[in-house]
Design a protein around this motif. Structure first.
Motif, short mmCIF file in Angstrom:
data_model
loop_
_atom_site.label_atom_id
_atom_site.label_comp_id
_atom_site.label_asym_id
_atom_site.label_seq_id
_atom_site.Cartn_x
_atom_site.Cartn_y
_atom_site.Cartn_z
N GLN A 50 0.85 -1.53 0.41
CA GLN A 50 -0.71 0.03 0.16
C GLN A 50 0.59 1.41 -0.19
O GLN A 50 2.10 1.31 1.19
CB GLN A 50 -0.81 0.30 1.29
N LYS A 51 0.41 2.45 -0.73
CA LYS A 51 1.13 3.74 -0.57
C LYS A 51 2.72 3.33 -1.21
O LYS A 51 3.48 4.05 -0.33
CB LYS A 51 0.79 4.03 0.47
N ARG A 52 2.77 2.82 -2.10
CA ARG A 52 4.15 2.36 -2.87
C ARG A 52 5.08 4.02 -2.40
O ARG A 52 6.05 3.50 -2.21
CB ARG A 52 4.32 1.41 -3.30
N THR B 67 17.65 -3.58 1.32
CA THR B 67 17.09 -4.00 0.83
C THR B 67 15.67 -4.26 0.89
O THR B 67 14.65 -4.64 2.47
CB THR B 67 17.30 -5.98 0.55
N LEU B 68 14.67 -3.69 -0.07
CA LEU B 68 12.84 -3.74 0.92
C LEU B 68 12.37 -3.91 -0.82
O LEU B 68 12.25 -3.51 -1.45
CB LEU B 68 12.70 -2.15 0.30
N LEU B 69 11.02 -5.67 -0.24
CA LEU B 69 10.65 -5.58 -0.85
C LEU B 69 9.27 -5.06 -0.44
O LEU B 69 8.67 -5.67 0.27
CB LEU B 69 10.32 -7.44 -1.16
N PHE B 70 8.16 -4.47 -1.88
CA PHE B 70 6.84 -4.75 -1.94
C PHE B 70 5.76 -5.76 -1.95
O PHE B 70 6.15 -6.39 -3.31
CB PHE B 70 6.56 -3.42 -2.40
N TYR B 71 4.84 -6.14 -1.34
CA TYR B 71 4.37 -7.38 -1.70
C TYR B 71 2.51 -7.40 -1.36
O TYR B 71 2.02 -6.48 -0.45
CB TYR B 71 4.45 -8.41 -1.29
N SER B 72 2.30 -7.94 -2.56
CA SER B 72 0.40 -7.55 -2.45
C SER B 72 0.21 -8.58 -3.51
O SER B 72 1.37 -8.84 -3.99
CB SER B 72 0.24 -6.46 -2.75
N ASN C 173 -2.08 -9.34 -5.38
CA ASN C 173 -3.21 -8.61 -6.67
C ASN C 173 -1.50 -8.80 -7.66
O ASN C 173 -1.23 -9.41 -8.65
CB ASN C 173 -2.89 -7.30 -6.69
N ASP C 174 0.00 -8.63 -7.24
CA ASP C 174 1.66 -8.76 -7.67
C ASP C 174 1.61 -10.15 -7.76
O ASP C 174 1.87 -10.94 -9.21
CB ASP C 174 2.52 -8.57 -7.17
N TYR C 175 0.76 -11.35 -7.29
CA TYR C 175 1.45 -12.76 -7.82
C TYR C 175 0.87 -13.21 -8.80
O TYR C 175 0.70 -13.52 -9.67
CB TYR C 175 0.67 -13.44 -6.24
N THR C 176 -0.85 -12.84 -8.52
CA THR C 176 -1.74 -13.20 -9.26
C THR C 176 -1.37 -12.16 -10.70
O THR C 176 -1.55 -13.10 -11.79
CB THR C 176 -3.62 -12.56 -9.64
N THR C 177 -1.33 -11.03 -10.61
CA THR C 177 -0.46 -10.72 -11.78
C THR C 177 0.98 -11.32 -12.92
O THR C 177 0.83 -11.84 -14.02
CB THR C 177 0.10 -9.35 -12.12
N LEU C 178 1.54 -11.99 -12.13
CA LEU C 178 2.41 -13.12 -12.52
C LEU C 178 2.53 -14.03 -12.72
O LEU C 178 2.61 -14.68 -13.97
CB LEU C 178 4.20 -12.51 -11.29
N LYS C 179 1.08 -14.41 -12.18
CA LYS C 179 1.19 -16.42 -11.94
C LYS C 179 0.37 -15.84 -13.76
O LYS C 179 0.70 -16.86 -14.09
CB LYS C 179 -0.05 -16.19 -11.74
N ASP C 180 -0.81 -15.05 -13.81
CA ASP C 180 -0.90 -14.99 -15.40
C ASP C 180 -0.07 -15.23 -16.53
O ASP C 180 0.11 -15.20 -17.36
CB ASP C 180 -2.00 -13.46 -15.60
N MET C 181 0.90 -13.76 -15.97
CA MET C 181 1.79 -13.89 -17.13
C MET C 181 2.92 -15.36 -17.99
O MET C 181 2.87 -15.10 -18.56
CB MET C 181 3.29 -12.42 -16.29
N LYS D 66 6.42 -15.71 -3.19
CA LYS D 66 4.87 -15.84 -2.59
C LYS D 66 5.29 -16.11 -1.22
O LYS D 66 4.90 -15.32 -0.12
CB LYS D 66 3.55 -15.74 -3.78
N GLU D 67 5.67 -17.35 -0.52
CA GLU D 67 6.27 -18.13 0.64
C GLU D 67 6.78 -17.48 0.97
O GLU D 67 7.02 -17.11 2.62
CB GLU D 67 6.54 -19.45 0.32
N TYR D 68 8.22 -16.69 0.99
CA TYR D 68 9.05 -16.16 1.21
C TYR D 68 8.64 -14.67 1.36
O TYR D 68 8.55 -14.21 2.25
CB TYR D 68 10.26 -15.48 -0.22
N ALA D 69 7.87 -14.07 0.94
CA ALA D 69 7.19 -12.92 0.81
C ALA D 69 6.01 -12.47 1.97
O ALA D 69 5.80 -11.71 3.11
CB ALA D 69 6.16 -12.28 0.16
N GLU D 70 5.14 -14.05 1.86
CA GLU D 70 4.54 -13.81 3.43
C GLU D 70 4.59 -14.32 4.71
O GLU D 70 4.65 -14.67 5.55
CB GLU D 70 3.60 -15.19 2.58
N SER D 71 5.95 -15.36 4.71
CA SER D 71 6.58 -16.17 5.72
C SER D 71 6.85 -15.01 6.79
O SER D 71 7.54 -13.41 6.85
CB SER D 71 7.96 -17.04 5.25
#
Length: 724
Positions: free
Chosen positions: A214-216, A329-334, A336-344, A362-367
């Motif tokens: 959010q608010k990246r 290092t900083l990673l933003f995760y949502s 929606n990003d996951y589903t977009t990449l999955k479609d690609m 995804k597991e890394y980002a959510e862990s």
């Protein structure tokens, strides 16, 4: 070829006293004429593994690299330290290529960099055979494997090398390759039995953080505000994102540019050149950026969106802190990003493998487990300790003893003969009566129904944590079946406990961010104005030499210079990264700047009770006062030091090579007596024995114990005086 020859070359050309872990083993492996596969993280020192053989072995090392833009930087860097190097690729005109070919045929090159296309062009093998090739180094070797994250079909033609040059060793190097990719690399290159050298992937200087998406833009601006005058990269998924974010940053007063494949070649070249030369500090880029640069002083990397896999992520964050200095290092995760990449990915080739890798990302980002442990375990590095330098370690979630849960899960995988995926393993644990489970006899294993008390959702999360913690791994090449990692044995048979966490977001992000900002503001600065003065000298020299500043000296080398403040060639040569050629070419400029800074600082020094804390080490503060005319006793009294401590400070400064007449610090004929004592005891006794000898044979001498360190420093600087 010997290890001492390799160390001598390392010091001569690169200014370092010893190799990093595994580097020397690899060099000696090459000396023995053997093939090898090298896996080292970005910034881990892969290039040294073939550059040292190049300057110590007869013949030329041929380096195959797909990164045309990186070739020039690497060649410029090698020439700056006195190594003869050149490159051949499609970017050159005929006249340029001809000069390089003549240099190679004349035996003038230590290293020749070539693109895969050039190497495999008609007649090129015959050209190479006109001189002796002592090694083929295949950089970015993961590109040869379809299992790799950056597969390039043309790379598979490199298997011809071993057929055409059977006696020449091949060294395949990469920064990111999982277990399966490494195995495939060896087979594709025709070196299946090659020894694998796997360096630690631990980059403790990199902090790791994941935040919700959010608010990246607002978060990025606050992040950069806390890091003034630092170079960084923001990786974005689309061209549009790079343009919009760069514009937003410029509006906020930051020097930022966009980089993507839609720009003209000239524009991309300018953005890259300005970033390398510190004219632009921030680049907002698609993943195409960074592969072609070797900039060592990138201080932070942000991922605006989640990468497709952990290999890409680790390679991209590895572009920060290559000089070993602390970086963020900083990673933003949502989701929606996951589903977009999955479609690609779904519509692309090799989709099944890439989707499995995306799930691990995804597991890394959510862990809620230590992020460094997850990364290291992914690359088959057993790492059981939390790092203390990621957001999870900084604000740990509530943990509980999950040993019984882990034992049930690992036992189920073992009893199912490591032949099923996560879904089936969970169904067996929960006692599912699915037809295929009954048909396969899984209802008869001992752990059938042992996990009925937990939901499928909870079991899914716990299996994810066990994979992240390195107790299990997924065999992508075998239908994503679960396999026991070596660490699983410790849980099943050796009584190791396992801590798990409930999968819930319990972190106060705003408070965590405020705490980190306050901590950073209150932390002591390792870089003072002397560092900035040295950076300015580096910038001017780089402009004159038409090379990037970091090829003069890295930030880490400048920091060491600022701390030690060397004022002569001997002291400067002891700084890490200052080799013979760079010392001769640039050393005087930095020594002059250090002396000028010292004089300016002395002239503007405030009263003692108003003096700010200095960035210089204590012994150099003592040295600085002494060379300005203060006596040892005055310095000790003014700074509240013991006399022995003050003499010790000056001894250390002398030992480091600073200008100092040590005879003035020692009474009478002490230097002559030391030489006499050295001869009498064969120069092997300690300095206490030297003082004892002087006391016995020169009773009029007044050499005291507090002179001990000065005597030792003199003997270190003058080893010839110990000869009989």
């Amino acid at each position: 070829m010997t290890a001492e020859l390799a160390r001598s070359a390392l010091k001569k050309y690169f200014g370092y006293d010893d190799f990093r872990p595994q580097q020397l083993d690899i060099v000696e492996h090459v000396y023995a004429g053997r093939d090898g596969i090298v896996l080292m993280p970005t910034g881990g020192g892969k290039s040294m593994c073939f550059q040292i053989p190049a300057v110590t072995m007869p013949g030329t090392v041929v380096v195959v690299s797909p990164l045309i833009s990186l070739m020039k930087d690497q060649v410029d860097g090698l020439r700056a330290v006195g190594i003869r190097a050149a490159y051949l690729n499609s970017s050159q005109r005929g006249g340029e290529s001809h000069k390089v070919e003549q240099a190679y045929e004349g035996g003038e090159l230590h290293l020749l960099y070539v693109s895969p296309e050039k190497l495999l062009s008609p007649g090129f093998f015959a050209f190479l055979k006109r001189r002796r090739v002592c090694l083929f180094a295949i950089d970015e070797a993961h590109c040869i494997s379809a299992w790799g994250h950056d597969f390039r079909p043309e790379y598979t033609m490199l298997r011809q090398l071993k057929t055409a040059f059977p006696e020449v060793p091949v060294l395949a190097l990469t920064a990111t390759a999982d277990r399966l990719t490494r195995k495939d690399m060896g087979e594709q290159l025709g070196i299946p039995e090659a020894k694998q050298f796997i360096a630690s992937f631990n980059r403790p200087n990199l902090s790791l953080e994941v935040r919700p998406g959010q608010k990246r833009r607002e978060q990025i601006i606050r992040f950069i505000r806390d890091r003034p005058a630092q170079a960084g990269i923001v990786y974005c998924l689309s061209r549009k994102q790079t343009e919009q974010l760069a514009e937003k940053l410029r509006e906020s007063g930051y020097n930022a540019e966009a980089y993507h494949a839609g720009l003209s070649a000239d524009r991309r070249g300018k953005v890259q050149s300005d970033f390398i030369n510190d004219k632009t500090l921030i680049v907002c880029a698609t993943i195409a950026f960074g592969m072609g640069i070797d900039k060592s002083n990138v201080r932070w990397v942000i991922h605006y969106t989640m990468p497709k896999n952990l290999e890409n992520y680790y390679q991209e964050i590895g572009r920060a802190g290559r000089d070993g200095t602390k970086s963020d290092t900083l990673l933003f995760y949502s989701y929606n990003d996951y589903t977009t990449l999955k479609d690609m990915i779904s519509g692309s080739g090799n989709a099944e493998i890439q989707l499995a890798k995306l799930d691990r990302m995804k597991e890394y980002a959510e862990s809620l487990a230590c992020r460094r442990r997850i990364l290291l375990n992914y690359f088959s590095e057993d790492h059981s300790d939390d790092c203390g330098n990621c957001d999870v370690c900084a604000n740990p979630p509530k943990r509980f003893d999950g040993t019984v849960i882990a034992q049930k899960a690992l036992s189920a995988v073992a009893r199912l003969r490591q032949s099923v995926g996560v879904t089936t393993a969970i169904d067996v644990l929960r006692g599912s009566s699915r037809q295929d489970i009954i048909k396969n006899g899984y209802d008869r294993v001992k752990t059938y129904g042992a996990g009925r008390d937990m939901s499928t959702y909870d079991w899914t999360q716990y299996f994810g944590q066990l994979i992240s913690l390195g107790y299990l791994y997924v065999a992508h090449e075998d239908y994503n079946k679960l396999r026991l990692a070596p660490a699983a044995r410790r849980v099943l048979y050796e009584g190791e406990t396992v801590e798990l966490v409930k999968f819930e977001i319990i972190r106060d992000r705003k408070k965590l961010e405020q705490d980190k900002t306050a901590k950073r503001a209150s932390a002591p600065r390792s870089r003072g104005s002397l560092f900035e003065a040295l950076r300015e000298v580096r910038r001017q020299l780089a402009r004159e030499a038409a090379i990037p500043p970091y090829l003069i000296f890295s930030d880490k080398t400048l920091e060491e210079m600022a701390a030690a403040a060397p004022t002569n060639d001997l002291a400067m040569s002891r700084i890490g990264g200052v080799g013979e050629v760079k010392l001769a070419r640039f050393g005087a400029h930095f020594i002059q700047a250090i002396k000028a800074f010292s004089e300016e600082e002395t002239e503007s020094t405030p009263a003692a009770d108003q003096q700010p804390k200095s960035d210089l080490p204590a012994h150099l503060l003592t040295y600085r006062q002494y060379i300005k005319g203060a006596t040892v006793r005055d310095i000790a009294r003014e700074r509240g030091l013991k006399l022995s401590t003050t003499y010790g400070h000056l001894a250390r400064a002398y030992q480091e090579g600073h200008d100092l007449e040590i005879e003035d610090l020692l009474p009478g004929q002490t230097i002559d007596w030391v030489d006499e004592a050295n001869r009498a005891v064969s120069g092997k006794a300690g300095s206490k024995a030297i003082l004892a000898y002087i006391a016995e044979h020169h009773r009029d001498g007044v050499v005291k114990n507090y002179h001990l360190e000065l005597v030792e420093a003199y003997r270190t600087r003058h080893p010839l005086s110990t000869a009989s």
